[in-house]
Write a protein that holds these residues in place. Structure first.
Motif, PDB file in Angstrom:
ATOM      1  N   GLY A  43       0.787  -1.225   0.000  1.00  0.00           N
ATOM      2  CA  GLY A  43       0.000   0.000   0.000  1.00  0.00           C
ATOM      3  C   GLY A  43       0.816   1.271   0.000  1.00  0.00           C
ATOM      4  N   SER A  44       2.142   1.148  -0.164  1.00  0.00           N
ATOM      5  CA  SER A  44       3.002   2.336  -0.111  1.00  0.00           C
ATOM      6  C   SER A  44       2.986   3.140  -1.399  1.00  0.00           C
ATOM      7  CB  SER A  44       4.444   1.917   0.203  1.00  0.00           C
ATOM      8  OG  SER A  44       4.958   1.071  -0.823  1.00  0.00           O
ATOM      9  N   GLY A  45       2.495   2.533  -2.483  1.00  0.00           N
ATOM     10  CA  GLY A  45       2.450   3.238  -3.755  1.00  0.00           C
ATOM     11  C   GLY A  45       3.436   2.720  -4.786  1.00  0.00           C
ATOM     12  N   LYS A  46       4.076   1.566  -4.544  1.00  0.00           N
ATOM     13  CA  LYS A  46       5.103   1.060  -5.457  1.00  0.00           C
ATOM     14  C   LYS A  46       4.552   0.816  -6.863  1.00  0.00           C
ATOM     15  CE  LYS A  46       6.305  -2.678  -3.255  1.00  0.00           C
ATOM     16  NZ  LYS A  46       5.304  -2.638  -2.166  1.00  0.00           N
ATOM     17  N   SER A  47       3.434   0.109  -6.948  1.00  0.00           N
ATOM     18  CA  SER A  47       2.883  -0.207  -8.268  1.00  0.00           C
ATOM     19  C   SER A  47       2.415   1.053  -8.978  1.00  0.00           C
ATOM     20  CB  SER A  47       1.727  -1.208  -8.138  1.00  0.00           C
ATOM     21  OG  SER A  47       2.196  -2.461  -7.686  1.00  0.00           O
ATOM     22  N   THR A  48       1.790   1.957  -8.245  1.00  0.00           N
ATOM     23  CA  THR A  48       1.345   3.215  -8.852  1.00  0.00           C
ATOM     24  C   THR A  48       2.541   4.020  -9.328  1.00  0.00           C
ATOM     25  OG1 THR A  48      -0.557   3.239  -7.354  1.00  0.00           O
ATOM     26  CG2 THR A  48      -0.024   5.298  -8.475  1.00  0.00           C
ATOM     27  N   PHE A  49       3.608   4.007  -8.558  1.00  0.00           N
ATOM     28  CA  PHE A  49       4.840   4.689  -8.932  1.00  0.00           C
ATOM     29  C   PHE A  49       5.348   4.147 -10.267  1.00  0.00           C
ATOM     30  CE2 PHE A  49       9.453   5.060  -8.934  1.00  0.00           C
ATOM     31  CZ  PHE A  49       9.675   6.354  -8.495  1.00  0.00           C
ATOM     32  N   LEU A  50       5.428   2.816 -10.386  1.00  0.00           N
ATOM     33  CA  LEU A  50       5.908   2.217 -11.625  1.00  0.00           C
ATOM     34  C   LEU A  50       4.976   2.555 -12.782  1.00  0.00           C
ATOM     35  CD1 LEU A  50       7.459  -1.211 -12.239  1.00  0.00           C
ATOM     36  CD2 LEU A  50       5.426  -0.615 -13.539  1.00  0.00           C
ATOM     37  N   HIS A  51       3.675   2.454 -12.562  1.00  0.00           N
ATOM     38  CA  HIS A  51       2.724   2.712 -13.645  1.00  0.00           C
ATOM     39  C   HIS A  51       2.804   4.151 -14.139  1.00  0.00           C
ATOM     40  CE1 HIS A  51      -0.012  -0.876 -12.340  1.00  0.00           C
ATOM     41  NE2 HIS A  51       1.100  -1.263 -12.938  1.00  0.00           N
ATOM     42  N   CYS A  52       2.944   5.094 -13.241  1.00  0.00           N
ATOM     43  CA  CYS A  52       3.038   6.496 -13.654  1.00  0.00           C
ATOM     44  C   CYS A  52       4.391   6.799 -14.298  1.00  0.00           C
ATOM     45  CB  CYS A  52       2.796   7.424 -12.465  1.00  0.00           C
ATOM     46  SG  CYS A  52       1.081   7.472 -11.897  1.00  0.00           S
ATOM     47  N   GLY A  55       4.516   5.399 -17.914  1.00  0.00           N
ATOM     48  CA  GLY A  55       3.492   5.777 -18.867  1.00  0.00           C
ATOM     49  C   GLY A  55       2.355   4.788 -18.992  1.00  0.00           C
ATOM     50  N   LEU A  56       2.291   3.782 -18.108  1.00  0.00           N
ATOM     51  CA  LEU A  56       1.150   2.867 -18.117  1.00  0.00           C
ATOM     52  C   LEU A  56      -0.093   3.527 -17.547  1.00  0.00           C
ATOM     53  CD1 LEU A  56       2.835  -0.468 -16.976  1.00  0.00           C
ATOM     54  CD2 LEU A  56       1.907   0.042 -19.243  1.00  0.00           C
ATOM     55  N   ASP A  57       0.097   4.560 -16.738  1.00  0.00           N
ATOM     56  CA  ASP A  57      -1.016   5.311 -16.165  1.00  0.00           C
ATOM     57  C   ASP A  57      -0.623   6.781 -16.133  1.00  0.00           C
ATOM     58  OD1 ASP A  57      -3.451   5.849 -15.039  1.00  0.00           O
ATOM     59  OD2 ASP A  57      -3.063   4.833 -13.135  1.00  0.00           O
ATOM     60  N   ARG A  58      -1.611   7.637 -16.162  1.00  0.00           N
ATOM     61  CA  ARG A  58      -1.354   9.078 -16.136  1.00  0.00           C
ATOM     62  C   ARG A  58      -1.552   9.601 -14.711  1.00  0.00           C
ATOM     63  NH1 ARG A  58      -1.067  11.584 -21.188  1.00  0.00           N
ATOM     64  NH2 ARG A  58      -1.841  10.335 -22.957  1.00  0.00           N
ATOM     65  N   PRO A  59      -0.632  10.428 -14.220  1.00  0.00           N
ATOM     66  CA  PRO A  59      -0.813  10.991 -12.879  1.00  0.00           C
ATOM     67  C   PRO A  59      -1.963  11.989 -12.839  1.00  0.00           C
ATOM     68  CG  PRO A  59       1.085  11.990 -13.949  1.00  0.00           C
ATOM     69  CD  PRO A  59       0.617  10.893 -14.861  1.00  0.00           C
ATOM     70  N   THR A  60      -2.481  12.197 -11.650  1.00  0.00           N
ATOM     71  CA  THR A  60      -3.517  13.213 -11.459  1.00  0.00           C
ATOM     72  C   THR A  60      -2.932  14.606 -11.643  1.00  0.00           C
ATOM     73  OG1 THR A  60      -4.605  11.729  -9.881  1.00  0.00           O
ATOM     74  CG2 THR A  60      -5.262  14.045  -9.844  1.00  0.00           C
TER      75      THR A  60
END
Length: 240
Positions: A43-52, A55-60
């Motif tokens: 839940g620390s944000g590792k996967s979101t960090f990698l995705h952003c 370029g797999l995901d766009r940051p807010t």
């Protein structure tokens, strides 16, 4: 082509899901030719960090650069092309195409990018991962470690600016994991590759040049020249 500046740069990157912030104002620059591990509790944000970052995901909010390209300025088709041509991915689940043999799996990013498939390049990268004799094998004929080496060859065949590896050793036994990590280390040391490794494993993280620790969607620490013991000690401090 030789590029100056960091391979990947994040500037005040936030990713929110409703009121929850998976990433909270993260800024970091990943040096070219470096091997960086990213760790953090669940839940620390590792996967979101990698995705952003990839370029797999766009940051807010905030900005992500691959080289000198601002990902936020790209349309979806352009972003897809950038990921295909300039980024390599290695995942825990291998993500190989069962109906394709090893050579076809490795060549797939070239075909998808509309590039001519250079059989010599494919054979060379498979030689680097020790699978030059398995070109005609299907994934189900390979061990888990061999499949992950095929996935690594596929990530390297386009000569990407950066390889993002998401828990690539999570499904492997320790000996096989060590072999995959050694190949990633060699890609950095011998080919000047840039690698960003997301892992929960201190042993894997110790192969990197530095380790970033995430907690609560923020970078809370960095450890340079890690060893297994120093990673464990710092990890205890982060999770205490």
């Amino acid at each position: 082509m030789t590029h100056a500046g960091p391979a990947v740069r994040l500037d005040m990157v936030t990713k929110a899901y409703g009121q929850a912030r998976a990433l909270d104002g993260v800024s970091w620059a990943f040096p070219r030719g470096g091997f960086t591990a990213v760790m953090g509790p669940s839940g620390s944000g590792k996967s979101t960090f990698l995705h952003c970052a990839s370029g797999l995901d766009r940051p807010t909010s905030g900005t992500v650069w691959i080289g000198d390209t601002d990902l936020g300025r790209l349309r979806e088709a352009e972003l897809t092309r950038l990921r295909r041509e300039r980024i390599g991915f290695v995942f825990q689940s291998f993500n190989l195409i069962p109906s394709m043999d090893v050579e076809e799996n490795v060549a797939l990013p070239l075909r998808l990018g509309g590039r001519a498939v250079d059989a010599g390049r494919v054979a060379s990268v498979l030689g680097r991962v020790g699978l030059a004799d398995r070109l005609r094998s299907r994934p189900n004929e390979l061990s888990g470690g061999q499949q992950q080496r095929v996935a690594l060859a596929r990530a390297l065949v386009t000569e990407p600016e950066v390889v993002f590896a998401d828990e690539p050793t999570g499904a492997l036994d320790p000996r096989t994991a060590r072999e995959v990590l050694r190949l990633m280390r060699e890609a950095v040391d011998r080919a000047g590759q840039t690698v960003v490794l997301v892992t929960h494993d201190p042993v894997a993280a110790a192969w990197a040049d530095s380790v970033l620790f995430l907690d609560g969607g923020r970078i809370v620490d960095e450890l340079r020249s890690p060893t297994v013991a120093s990673v464990l000690a710092r990890w205890d401090g982060v999770t205490a």
